[in-house]
Design a protein around this motif. Sequence first.
Motif, PDB file in Angstrom:
ATOM      1  N   ASN A 423      32.732  29.023  37.381  1.00 54.83           N
ATOM      2  CA  ASN A 423      31.859  29.175  36.224  1.00 54.83           C
ATOM      3  C   ASN A 423      31.153  30.522  36.169  1.00 54.83           C
ATOM      4  O   ASN A 423      30.746  30.970  35.104  1.00 54.83           O
ATOM      5  N   THR A 424      30.970  31.165  37.325  1.00 52.60           N
ATOM      6  CA  THR A 424      30.263  32.441  37.368  1.00 52.60           C
ATOM      7  C   THR A 424      31.039  33.432  38.223  1.00 52.60           C
ATOM      8  O   THR A 424      31.907  33.046  39.026  1.00 52.60           O
ATOM      9  N   LEU A 446      38.092  42.960  48.071  1.00 52.08           N
ATOM     10  CA  LEU A 446      37.560  42.620  46.757  1.00 52.08           C
ATOM     11  C   LEU A 446      36.698  43.761  46.206  1.00 52.08           C
ATOM     12  O   LEU A 446      35.752  44.215  46.859  1.00 52.08           O
ATOM     13  N   MET A 447      37.022  44.232  44.996  1.00 51.08           N
ATOM     14  CA  MET A 447      36.275  45.329  44.384  1.00 51.08           C
ATOM     15  C   MET A 447      35.361  44.853  43.261  1.00 51.08           C
ATOM     16  O   MET A 447      34.215  45.287  43.155  1.00 51.08           O
ATOM     17  N   ALA A 448      35.866  43.972  42.400  1.00 48.84           N
ATOM     18  CA  ALA A 448      35.091  43.562  41.225  1.00 48.84           C
ATOM     19  C   ALA A 448      35.479  42.152  40.813  1.00 48.84           C
ATOM     20  O   ALA A 448      36.625  41.728  41.002  1.00 48.84           O
ATOM     21  N   VAL A 449      34.499  41.440  40.241  1.00 48.33           N
ATOM     22  CA  VAL A 449      34.733  40.103  39.701  1.00 48.33           C
ATOM     23  C   VAL A 449      34.156  40.063  38.290  1.00 48.33           C
ATOM     24  O   VAL A 449      33.001  40.438  38.069  1.00 48.33           O
ATOM     25  N   VAL A 450      34.977  39.619  37.335  1.00 46.60           N
ATOM     26  CA  VAL A 450      34.536  39.485  35.945  1.00 46.60           C
ATOM     27  C   VAL A 450      34.431  38.001  35.631  1.00 46.60           C
ATOM     28  O   VAL A 450      35.428  37.280  35.672  1.00 46.60           O
ATOM     29  N   GLY A 451      33.211  37.533  35.344  1.00 47.67           N
ATOM     30  CA  GLY A 451      33.002  36.155  34.907  1.00 47.67           C
ATOM     31  C   GLY A 451      32.821  36.155  33.402  1.00 47.67           C
ATOM     32  O   GLY A 451      31.852  36.719  32.893  1.00 47.67           O
ATOM     33  N   GLN A 452      33.717  35.530  32.666  1.00 44.62           N
ATOM     34  CA  GLN A 452      33.690  35.714  31.217  1.00 44.62           C
ATOM     35  C   GLN A 452      33.794  34.439  30.402  1.00 44.62           C
ATOM     36  O   GLN A 452      34.212  33.386  30.885  1.00 44.62           O
ATOM     37  N   ARG A 453      33.342  34.566  29.176  1.00 47.84           N
ATOM     38  CA  ARG A 453      33.501  33.571  28.126  1.00 47.84           C
ATOM     39  C   ARG A 453      33.948  34.301  26.868  1.00 47.84           C
ATOM     40  O   ARG A 453      33.959  35.525  26.827  1.00 47.84           O
ATOM     41  N   LEU A 454      34.265  33.537  25.831  1.00 49.79           N
ATOM     42  CA  LEU A 454      34.576  34.118  24.532  1.00 49.79           C
ATOM     43  C   LEU A 454      33.572  33.589  23.516  1.00 49.79           C
ATOM     44  O   LEU A 454      33.388  32.370  23.402  1.00 49.79           O
ATOM     45  N   VAL A 455      32.917  34.494  22.787  1.00 49.01           N
ATOM     46  CA  VAL A 455      31.989  34.085  21.728  1.00 49.01           C
ATOM     47  C   VAL A 455      32.599  34.436  20.377  1.00 49.01           C
ATOM     48  O   VAL A 455      33.292  35.443  20.228  1.00 49.01           O
ATOM     49  N   ARG A 456      32.335  33.601  19.402  1.00 47.19           N
ATOM     50  CA  ARG A 456      32.859  33.852  18.057  1.00 47.19           C
ATOM     51  C   ARG A 456      32.039  34.938  17.362  1.00 47.19           C
ATOM     52  O   ARG A 456      30.812  34.947  17.451  1.00 47.19           O
ATOM     53  N   GLU A 506      35.215  37.655  20.785  1.00 47.71           N
ATOM     54  CA  GLU A 506      35.236  38.775  21.710  1.00 47.71           C
ATOM     55  C   GLU A 506      34.628  38.346  23.038  1.00 47.71           C
ATOM     56  O   GLU A 506      33.981  37.300  23.150  1.00 47.71           O
ATOM     57  N   VAL A 507      34.850  39.194  24.041  1.00 50.40           N
ATOM     58  CA  VAL A 507      34.483  38.847  25.410  1.00 50.40           C
ATOM     59  C   VAL A 507      32.981  38.931  25.618  1.00 50.40           C
ATOM     60  O   VAL A 507      32.310  39.821  25.105  1.00 50.40           O
ATOM     61  N   LEU A 508      32.481  37.961  26.380  1.00 46.38           N
ATOM     62  CA  LEU A 508      31.122  37.999  26.918  1.00 46.38           C
ATOM     63  C   LEU A 508      31.307  37.929  28.430  1.00 46.38           C
ATOM     64  O   LEU A 508      31.721  36.893  28.948  1.00 46.38           O
ATOM     65  N   ALA A 509      31.073  39.039  29.130  1.00 43.95           N
ATOM     66  CA  ALA A 509      31.497  39.108  30.533  1.00 43.95           C
ATOM     67  C   ALA A 509      30.425  39.710  31.431  1.00 43.95           C
ATOM     68  O   ALA A 509      29.921  40.799  31.160  1.00 43.95           O
ATOM     69  N   GLU A 510      30.071  38.962  32.488  1.00 42.53           N
ATOM     70  CA  GLU A 510      29.231  39.525  33.541  1.00 42.53           C
ATOM     71  C   GLU A 510      30.161  40.134  34.594  1.00 42.53           C
ATOM     72  O   GLU A 510      31.141  39.514  34.999  1.00 42.53           O
ATOM     73  N   THR A 511      29.850  41.351  35.011  1.00 43.84           N
ATOM     74  CA  THR A 511      30.737  42.079  35.912  1.00 43.84           C
ATOM     75  C   THR A 511      30.027  42.339  37.234  1.00 43.84           C
ATOM     76  O   THR A 511      29.009  43.036  37.274  1.00 43.84           O
ATOM     77  N   LEU A 512      30.566  41.759  38.294  1.00 43.57           N
ATOM     78  CA  LEU A 512      30.012  41.917  39.640  1.00 43.57           C
ATOM     79  C   LEU A 512      30.815  42.977  40.382  1.00 43.57           C
ATOM     80  O   LEU A 512      32.014  42.803  40.620  1.00 43.57           O
ATOM     81  N   ILE A 513      30.160  44.081  40.719  1.00 38.40           N
ATOM     82  CA  ILE A 513      30.768  45.128  41.534  1.00 38.40           C
ATOM     83  C   ILE A 513      30.244  44.982  42.952  1.00 38.40           C
ATOM     84  O   ILE A 513      29.031  44.900  43.165  1.00 38.40           O
ATOM     85  N   LEU A 514      31.149  44.926  43.920  1.00 42.39           N
ATOM     86  CA  LEU A 514      30.726  44.700  45.307  1.00 42.39           C
ATOM     87  C   LEU A 514      30.158  45.987  45.915  1.00 42.39           C
ATOM     88  O   LEU A 514      30.895  46.934  46.194  1.00 42.39           O
ATOM     89  N   THR A 515      28.861  45.994  46.096  1.00 38.45           N
ATOM     90  CA  THR A 515      28.153  47.109  46.723  1.00 38.45           C
ATOM     91  C   THR A 515      27.985  46.820  48.214  1.00 38.45           C
ATOM     92  O   THR A 515      28.211  45.683  48.662  1.00 38.45           O
ATOM     93  N   PRO A 516      27.582  47.817  49.010  1.00 38.10           N
ATOM     94  CA  PRO A 516      27.355  47.561  50.453  1.00 38.10           C
ATOM     95  C   PRO A 516      26.368  46.431  50.706  1.00 38.10           C
ATOM     96  O   PRO A 516      26.543  45.646  51.641  1.00 38.10           O
TER      97      PRO A 516
END
Length: 571
Positions: A423-424, A446-456, A506-516
Amino acid sequence: MASLKERISQVLLSRGLVTEAQLAQAAAAQRDKGTSLQKVLIEQGLVSESDLLAAISQGLGIPPITLARYKLDPNLKALVPREIASQYELLPVSCIGQTLTVAMSDPLNLMALDTLTAMTGLSINPFIAGSKDIREAIDQYYGAGVEETLRTIVQKTEADALEFIAEKKETEESVGLSQIQEAPVVRYTDAILTSAVRMRASDLLIEPREQTVRIRYRVDGVLQEGKAPPKSLHAAIVSRLKVMSELNIAERRLPQDGHFTFRVDERLIDFRLSILPATFGSNVCVRVLDKGAIKLDIDTLGFDPDDLKRLKACAKRPHGLILATGPTGSGKTTTLYALLRMIESPDKNIVTVEDPVEFDLKGINQVGARPDIGLTFAAALRSILRQDPDVIMVGEIRDGETADMAVKSALTGHLVLTTLHTNTAVGSIVRLMNMGLEPFLINSCLMAVVGQRLVRRVCRRCAQPYEPSEGVAKRLGLPRPDGKSPQFVRPAGCRACFQSGYVGREVLAETLILTPEIRELILKRSVERDIEEMAKRQGMRGLRDLGLAKALAHVTTLEEVFRTTTGEVVG
């Protein structure tokens, strides 16, 4: 006629939309096909329909018209039958005195103008509109083809055109090939497929009940009920779809999957068929794969600009793992396709394994998984690694074995893109650890994770502005710089959006970038909340915050944001 074409040609040339050589080529194709020059220019991709309409409008002095903004007079149907409107792609707009105003896709069609004049006895005042807009308006003005076909079926039943239905109650066991090929069944099946494409539906559901059949279309992620046929037609419709998909019509006990192509408005559309035996007959799901409606451009999907910049940087690295997460139907595969399209080049060997392959991507090697014969994602991935790939896309991580293979592929110098059902974005890290992956392996690739939904997207033509109540604004924590609630929009519904108030998603996306810092938390096997708090402190915006930003920008509505992200009701 020739002088009119010459005037249009001169406008196209003066605007630099086509060259003389291209115009000559289109004219030759027009003579061979016997169609209009305008249609040839659009089909060959030499000029867009909007540019061509502007050129015709300027060259002939014919004003353009936007049909969605007009309330058409229903009494004009008696003057211009649907058959004439469909044949010549025209629509009566208004009638004042002895002048009939008509929207036409081809105002150069003298035969159409002469036919209207002879039929109505009126002077014709042509306006110009897009071909697609006219076809959609015809369906809404005269009634969709589904309703028309059903009305014909009911009428002809009395005249025994459907004698095979009247004689006895049909079941799937008793439907024969001759009944499948009956004209009413063919016309109705064709009509619901055409309606699904024109409504921009992603799925068509045919669901039998004890005494009825339910037809539903999933448009922009939301199911809408359509006009249903008599229950006695259900078996013949199912068999007709099986014949189109080259499936065994005698098999009624087991699920069946197939695919077929069907021409709608001069375009070939791909359909994927799934049949599931149920209590009252076969449930049918038809997935509409309209390649022309999908734009695999990562810049136009709707990502936040900052998130998109970081995601692009990850996708351009030579190795590592990128995950797209979210529920079924949230656009994960489209996001990965768009990333592959962005990085595709002749010097890269890109291979995908999918179940099934939804769209053919030019320049990319695609493999369809076949679990029934042992070709699972993990098995296919082992073979792909022997094909010297640079980039690998795995349709979905379904088990620990596939997850382990994907991680090892990323660790051995490959860029791996894949999806996971969580879900996230942060939840995917916990899910990978639950699948048996060690934290140090996750951190290594692992570099990045995109958690997304679609909104009208709200329909621009009928959206209405409003201000939420002070209580709602306070509860949502909305900014109030001048002491007033910010302005949003709400859907009203019009012909352009089929009365839904929304057009496209269109996409509604939270983007997690793995930092140190986040990698350190993963190494400690920290809980999901701690990782999420750290990510937000470092700039990750959650789905709700991103959705509110889109609502404030009038891209979508508050109701749509909360329906998609939390299920709450705004009020």
